[in-house]
Scaffold this active site. Structure first.
Site, mmCIF file in Angstrom:
data_model
loop_
_atom_site.group_PDB
_atom_site.id
_atom_site.type_symbol
_atom_site.label_atom_id
_atom_site.label_comp_id
_atom_site.label_asym_id
_atom_site.label_seq_id
_atom_site.Cartn_x
_atom_site.Cartn_y
_atom_site.Cartn_z
ATOM 1 C CE LYS A 80 17.651 -10.762 -9.228
ATOM 2 N NZ LYS A 80 16.081 -10.808 -8.647
ATOM 3 N N GLY A 176 2.971 4.478 -5.035
ATOM 4 C CA GLY A 176 3.256 3.897 -6.423
ATOM 5 C C GLY A 176 2.079 3.028 -6.948
ATOM 6 N N GLY A 178 1.941 1.481 -10.006
ATOM 7 C CA GLY A 178 2.313 0.820 -11.144
ATOM 8 C C GLY A 178 1.748 -0.395 -11.230
ATOM 9 C CB VAL A 180 2.857 -4.440 -7.585
ATOM 10 C CG1 VAL A 180 2.363 -5.147 -6.132
ATOM 11 C CG2 VAL A 180 3.747 -5.413 -8.313
#
Ligand code: NAI
Length: 358
Positions: A80, A176, A178, A180
């Site tokens: 990351k 949600g 969005g 996905v």
């Protein structure tokens, strides 16, 4: 904070700090594992209040990527990057991300990165001016693959809870809508499920109502909807003692990262006989799309790997039952064992590795 004694250090192989004087860039890359294949993980931009906070975040996230990779069946190491947001440095955003691209390039292909929290595709494009080792600019669509993987996870959970993975007639509550969540709503609606959903975005709700017959719920009650499946696809930390107590269904499977505010809450779900699909397995589809972009395998192969998410979850559910663990604990246990096996193979002298493999 010292890196070696940080809570999520967990034998990280490399943690690199980078400063670029010209742009003011302050960034860190953590590589949890660097096996034979490169390591992968997004780049996150956040206004960290301290370096310690940034170190803790980068270590936790890169370790989490190793877990996600092994459970998605890919032998990429976890990594990351974080950038410490700074108003001065962000005045010339393109230059900042070009400097980040130059930093990424120094890993010479051992680290691939892409969009995470706080970044846009334009930022990745700016990084791409200075490095080839970025993902998300090709034809792959990580969010679409994540939606498909989540639906596979929903089916695995439903199979475990009800004995069949047929979604027709079931009620699925999506938190949600969005990139996905909208895909999940579309797919489960097509599979015959009734979709309930909540979002703060009125346009997304109107679209879902018109195209997928979605029943709209208040944002703060969607987890408590009369539904068989709760599918969190908005923000992390949605499952705490209160919300778990209010769930009505038997299955939780969704895309949001870190759905449990505390991993120990897996016990509260288990006590209520709720099948929880661990988030980093359920949302592994996006990673698979990124790997497809790196390796260039076919869409048929992507389909096969997405379907494997269901088999992995079946294994986790069985392991949890036979060892008396929560599914979150079983997932971590299996992931840690797979990481240890990969470590062992990588550390072994080549001749011994060949002997063992034959
Ligand atoms: P997105 O930003 O496109 O969608 C999030 C949606 O949630 C938005 O429509 C937003 O209005 C809504 N929202 C925000 N707060 C809400 C609340 N309190 N209640 C209800 N709705 C709320 O994000 P995306 O890409 O769809 O990702 C969803 C989640 O899945 C995120 O947590 C993300 O980290 C995670 N994830 C996404 C992957 C991907 O491929 N996009 C891969 C792995 C994880």
């Amino acid at each position: 904070m010292s890196v070696f004694s940080a809570p999520d250090f967990d034998h990280h192989e490399r943690v690199t700090f980078h400063h670029d004087q010209a742009t003011g860039l302050r960034a860190m890359v953590a590589i949890h594992r660097d096996w034979t294949l490169p390591s992968v993980g997004g780049t996150r931009l956040r206004a960290y209040t301290s370096e310690d906070e940034a170190i803790a975040d980068v270590l936790k996230l890169s370790r989490g990527m190793s877990y996600k990779c092994v459970m998605a069946g890919v032998e990429y190491g976890g990594a990351k990057a974080v950038i410490m947001a700074d108003d001065d440095a962000l005045r010339d955003r393109e230059a900042l991300f070009e400097a980040m691209g130059a930093f990424v390039d120094r890993f010479r292909g051992r680290f691939y990165t892409g969009v995470d929290f706080g970044l846009s595709v334009d930022d990745v494009r700016a990084m791409h001016h200075r490095t080839d080792y970025v993902c998300g600019l090709g034809h792959s669509d990580p969010a679409a693959a994540t939606s498909r993987g989540v639906v596979t996870a929903i089916r695995a959970g439903v199979r475990r809870a009800f004995g069949s993975d047929d979604l027709s007639g079931l009620r699925v509550a999506v938190q949600g809508l969005g990139k996905v969540g909208m895909g999940v709503a579309r797919l489960v609606h097509a599979a015959g499920a009734r979709v309930l959903a909540a979002d703060t975005n009125a346009e997304a709700l109107a679209h879902a109502r018109e195209h997928y017959g979605v029943e709209v719920m208040p944002v703060d009650r969607i987890h408590a909807a009369e539904a068989d499946v709760f599918c969190p696809c908005a923000v992390g930390g949605v499952l705490d003692e209160t919300t778990i107590g209010e769930l009505k269904g038997r299955v939780v499977a969704g895309a949001a990262n870190n759905q449990l505010t505390d991993v120990a809450l897996g016990s509260a779900l288990k006590a209520r006989d709720i099948v929880y699909a661990p988030d980093y397995i359920a949302n592994g589809g996006g990673l698979l799309a990124v790997v497809q972009e790196i390796e260039g395998f076919s869409d048929t192969e992507l389909d096969r790997r997405l379907a494997h998410i269901g088999e992995t979850l079946d294994e986790v559910f069985r392991d949890a039952e036979s060892h008396g663990l929560t599914t979150a604990e079983a997932a971590d246990r299996i992931a840690a064992a797979r990481i240890a096996a990969l470590d062992e193979r990588t550390e072994m002298p080549a001749s011994e590795a060949t002997r063992k493999a034959s």
